[in-house]
Scaffold this motif. Structure first.
Motif, PDB file in Angstrom:
ATOM      1  N   ILE A  35      51.502  39.082  43.109  1.00 26.17           N
ATOM      2  CA  ILE A  35      51.484  39.505  44.509  1.00 26.17           C
ATOM      3  C   ILE A  35      51.958  38.384  45.427  1.00 26.17           C
ATOM      4  CG2 ILE A  35      49.856  40.104  46.376  1.00 26.17           C
ATOM      5  CD1 ILE A  35      48.401  41.846  44.262  1.00 26.17           C
ATOM      6  N   GLN A  36      51.747  37.141  44.980  1.00 27.65           N
ATOM      7  CA  GLN A  36      52.171  36.008  45.826  1.00 27.65           C
ATOM      8  C   GLN A  36      53.684  35.958  46.010  1.00 27.65           C
ATOM      9  OE1 GLN A  36      51.053  35.789  42.759  1.00 27.65           O
ATOM     10  NE2 GLN A  36      52.045  34.179  41.594  1.00 27.65           N
ATOM     11  N   ASN A  37      54.422  36.671  45.145  1.00 25.42           N
ATOM     12  CA  ASN A  37      55.884  36.677  45.263  1.00 25.42           C
ATOM     13  C   ASN A  37      56.416  37.833  46.105  1.00 25.42           C
ATOM     14  OD1 ASN A  37      55.961  34.450  43.571  1.00 25.42           O
ATOM     15  ND2 ASN A  37      56.095  35.700  41.727  1.00 25.42           N
ATOM     16  N   LEU A  38      55.542  38.720  46.530  1.00 23.04           N
ATOM     17  CA  LEU A  38      55.995  39.865  47.318  1.00 23.04           C
ATOM     18  C   LEU A  38      56.322  39.426  48.742  1.00 23.04           C
ATOM     19  CD1 LEU A  38      53.379  42.562  46.246  1.00 23.04           C
ATOM     20  CD2 LEU A  38      55.719  42.291  45.410  1.00 23.04           C
ATOM     21  N   GLN A  39      57.266  40.107  49.331  1.00 24.04           N
ATOM     22  CA  GLN A  39      57.653  39.777  50.706  1.00 24.04           C
ATOM     23  C   GLN A  39      56.953  40.688  51.716  1.00 24.04           C
ATOM     24  OE1 GLN A  39      59.594  37.071  51.277  1.00 24.04           O
ATOM     25  NE2 GLN A  39      59.489  36.796  49.065  1.00 24.04           N
ATOM     26  N   THR A  40      55.975  41.451  51.258  1.00 23.33           N
ATOM     27  CA  THR A  40      55.319  42.402  52.141  1.00 23.33           C
ATOM     28  C   THR A  40      53.991  41.842  52.642  1.00 23.33           C
ATOM     29  OG1 THR A  40      54.189  43.440  50.299  1.00 23.33           O
ATOM     30  CG2 THR A  40      56.317  44.349  50.890  1.00 23.33           C
ATOM     31  N   GLN A  41      53.363  42.579  53.544  1.00 23.43           N
ATOM     32  CA  GLN A  41      52.060  42.169  54.070  1.00 23.43           C
ATOM     33  C   GLN A  41      50.965  42.430  53.051  1.00 23.43           C
ATOM     34  OE1 GLN A  41      50.364  43.685  57.746  1.00 23.43           O
ATOM     35  NE2 GLN A  41      52.207  43.014  58.811  1.00 23.43           N
ATOM     36  N   VAL A  42      50.148  41.406  52.799  1.00 29.73           N
ATOM     37  CA  VAL A  42      49.061  41.550  51.848  1.00 29.73           C
ATOM     38  C   VAL A  42      47.771  41.075  52.508  1.00 29.73           C
ATOM     39  CG1 VAL A  42      48.165  40.842  49.596  1.00 29.73           C
ATOM     40  CG2 VAL A  42      50.638  41.128  49.909  1.00 29.73           C
ATOM     41  N   THR A  43      46.733  41.884  52.388  1.00 27.92           N
ATOM     42  CA  THR A  43      45.421  41.472  52.871  1.00 27.92           C
ATOM     43  C   THR A  43      44.511  41.273  51.672  1.00 27.92           C
ATOM     44  OG1 THR A  43      45.777  42.908  54.769  1.00 27.92           O
ATOM     45  CG2 THR A  43      43.561  42.042  54.465  1.00 27.92           C
ATOM     46  N   ILE A  44      43.912  40.097  51.598  1.00 25.01           N
ATOM     47  CA  ILE A  44      43.011  39.794  50.496  1.00 25.01           C
ATOM     48  C   ILE A  44      41.592  39.674  51.053  1.00 25.01           C
ATOM     49  CG2 ILE A  44      42.412  38.114  48.701  1.00 25.01           C
ATOM     50  CD1 ILE A  44      45.359  37.276  48.656  1.00 25.01           C
ATOM     51  N   GLY A  45      40.681  40.454  50.470  1.00 25.25           N
ATOM     52  CA  GLY A  45      39.288  40.331  50.874  1.00 25.25           C
ATOM     53  C   GLY A  45      38.441  40.052  49.652  1.00 25.25           C
ATOM     54  N   TYR A  46      37.475  39.166  49.794  1.00 27.84           N
ATOM     55  CA  TYR A  46      36.552  38.974  48.680  1.00 27.84           C
ATOM     56  C   TYR A  46      35.191  38.579  49.225  1.00 27.84           C
ATOM     57  CZ  TYR A  46      37.748  34.022  49.186  1.00 27.84           C
ATOM     58  OH  TYR A  46      37.945  32.770  49.670  1.00 27.84           O
ATOM     59  N   GLY A  47      34.196  38.716  48.349  1.00 29.34           N
ATOM     60  CA  GLY A  47      32.833  38.467  48.814  1.00 29.34           C
ATOM     61  C   GLY A  47      32.344  39.575  49.727  1.00 29.34           C
ATOM     62  N   LEU A  48      32.983  40.752  49.643  1.00 32.76           N
ATOM     63  CA  LEU A  48      32.559  41.877  50.474  1.00 32.76           C
ATOM     64  C   LEU A  48      31.353  42.562  49.830  1.00 32.76           C
ATOM     65  CD1 LEU A  48      36.115  43.393  51.085  1.00 32.76           C
ATOM     66  CD2 LEU A  48      34.878  41.829  52.563  1.00 32.76           C
ATOM     67  N   ASP A  49      30.477  43.091  50.656  1.00 35.50           N
ATOM     68  CA  ASP A  49      29.295  43.765  50.117  1.00 35.50           C
ATOM     69  C   ASP A  49      29.676  45.078  49.464  1.00 35.50           C
ATOM     70  OD1 ASP A  49      27.349  41.891  50.903  1.00 35.50           O
ATOM     71  OD2 ASP A  49      27.559  42.590  52.976  1.00 35.50           O
ATOM     72  N   SER A  50      29.078  45.327  48.309  1.00 31.11           N
ATOM     73  CA  SER A  50      29.290  46.583  47.607  1.00 31.11           C
ATOM     74  C   SER A  50      27.957  47.052  47.058  1.00 31.11           C
ATOM     75  CB  SER A  50      30.299  46.392  46.468  1.00 31.11           C
ATOM     76  OG  SER A  50      30.161  47.423  45.513  1.00 31.11           O
ATOM     77  N   LYS A  51      27.641  48.307  47.303  1.00 27.35           N
ATOM     78  CA  LYS A  51      26.377  48.859  46.805  1.00 27.35           C
ATOM     79  C   LYS A  51      26.351  48.800  45.286  1.00 27.35           C
ATOM     80  CE  LYS A  51      24.970  51.990  50.462  1.00 27.35           C
ATOM     81  NZ  LYS A  51      25.668  53.084  51.094  1.00 27.35           N
ATOM     82  N   LYS A  52      27.496  49.117  44.669  1.00 31.01           N
ATOM     83  CA  LYS A  52      27.552  49.202  43.212  1.00 31.01           C
ATOM     84  C   LYS A  52      27.618  47.835  42.547  1.00 31.01           C
ATOM     85  CE  LYS A  52      30.298  53.051  41.805  1.00 31.01           C
ATOM     86  NZ  LYS A  52      31.637  53.273  41.314  1.00 31.01           N
ATOM     87  N   MET A  53      28.408  46.930  43.137  1.00 32.45           N
ATOM     88  CA  MET A  53      28.748  45.699  42.418  1.00 32.45           C
ATOM     89  C   MET A  53      28.095  44.450  42.982  1.00 32.45           C
ATOM     90  SD  MET A  53      32.840  46.416  42.211  1.00 32.45           S
ATOM     91  CE  MET A  53      33.167  45.018  41.136  1.00 32.45           C
ATOM     92  N   GLY A  54      27.363  44.566  44.094  1.00 34.33           N
ATOM     93  CA  GLY A  54      26.857  43.376  44.755  1.00 34.33           C
ATOM     94  C   GLY A  54      27.936  42.823  45.662  1.00 34.33           C
ATOM     95  N   LYS A  55      28.847  42.068  45.057  1.00 30.02           N
ATOM     96  CA  LYS A  55      30.001  41.567  45.813  1.00 30.02           C
ATOM     97  C   LYS A  55      31.275  42.082  45.166  1.00 30.02           C
ATOM     98  CE  LYS A  55      27.791  38.888  48.715  1.00 30.02           C
ATOM     99  NZ  LYS A  55      27.749  39.284  50.132  1.00 30.02           N
ATOM    100  N   LYS A  56      32.247  42.380  45.982  1.00 27.33           N
ATOM    101  CA  LYS A  56      33.509  42.867  45.430  1.00 27.33           C
ATOM    102  C   LYS A  56      34.674  42.288  46.212  1.00 27.33           C
ATOM    103  CE  LYS A  56      34.252  46.832  48.388  1.00 27.33           C
ATOM    104  NZ  LYS A  56      34.674  48.211  48.528  1.00 27.33           N
ATOM    105  N   GLY A  57      35.848  42.449  45.621  1.00 28.93           N
ATOM    106  CA  GLY A  57      37.065  42.048  46.303  1.00 28.93           C
ATOM    107  C   GLY A  57      37.968  43.245  46.500  1.00 28.93           C
ATOM    108  N   ILE A  58      38.884  43.105  47.416  1.00 31.38           N
ATOM    109  CA  ILE A  58      39.812  44.199  47.701  1.00 31.38           C
ATOM    110  C   ILE A  58      41.179  43.611  48.054  1.00 31.38           C
ATOM    111  CG2 ILE A  58      39.228  44.341  50.175  1.00 31.38           C
ATOM    112  CD1 ILE A  58      39.313  47.399  49.893  1.00 31.38           C
ATOM    113  N   LEU A  59      42.221  44.293  47.631  1.00 33.47           N
ATOM    114  CA  LEU A  59      43.579  43.877  47.990  1.00 33.47           C
ATOM    115  C   LEU A  59      44.279  45.045  48.659  1.00 33.47           C
ATOM    116  CD1 LEU A  59      44.703  42.156  44.656  1.00 33.47           C
ATOM    117  CD2 LEU A  59      44.293  41.001  46.820  1.00 33.47           C
TER     118      LEU A  59
END
Ligand SMILES: [Zn+2]
Length: 152
Positions: A35-59
């Protein structure tokens, strides 16, 4: 105005949202999908609260739609991710990842004498047990268990 609590980052017009990534695997997923080589907009989230997983990440990756075998590579490190395909701000498709039958050039063979470690050829593994995630080298037939998997 009512605030939407789950909306952490800007909505995508077109692209792919990869959700439910284990929080500590987010950057591995980024590098596996290059993904670091893509020329598009990327949003990286991590440490987000998740009911199922505790903490999760999202791209959130704008204007990118992955091929099946591209996205299935991440099933090794993030088997429970969910993909949302977005077109015109709407989720048009939801996908899960699946372990492919074989992995090319992705995993290092742990046998130092294996030809894939000595010659400039791609490693090649068959997945012989999808539940337990056991791999078998196509060249030297050495088996690798999930906890011993080293990504290239
Ligand atoms: Zn091998």
């Amino acid at each position: 105005m009512e605030k939407k609590k789950e909306l952490h980052v800007a909505a995508l017009e077109n692209g792919t949202v990869i959700d439910h990534i284990p929080s500590d695997q987010v950057f591995k997923v980024v590098s596996l999908l290059e993904i670091q080589n893509l020329q598009t907009q990327v949003t990286i989230g991590y440490g987000l609260d998740s009911k199922k997983m505790g903490k999760k990440g999202i791209l959130k990756i704008a204007d990118k739609f992955f091929e099946e075998d591209e996205i299935n590579r991440i099933s090794l490190i993030a088997p429970s991710v969910k993909l949302n395909i977005i077109r015109d701000y709407e989720v048009v498709e939801k996908k899960l990842v699946h372990l492919p039958d074989e992995l090319l050039g992705l995993v290092k063979c742990n046998n130092p004498k294996c030809i894939s470690n000595c010659e400039p050829i791609k490693s090649n593994f068959k997945i012989i047990d999808k539940e337990a995630v056991t791999l078998k080298c196509h060249y030297c037939e050495m088996q690798t268990k999930k906890e011993d998997i080293v990504l290239l």
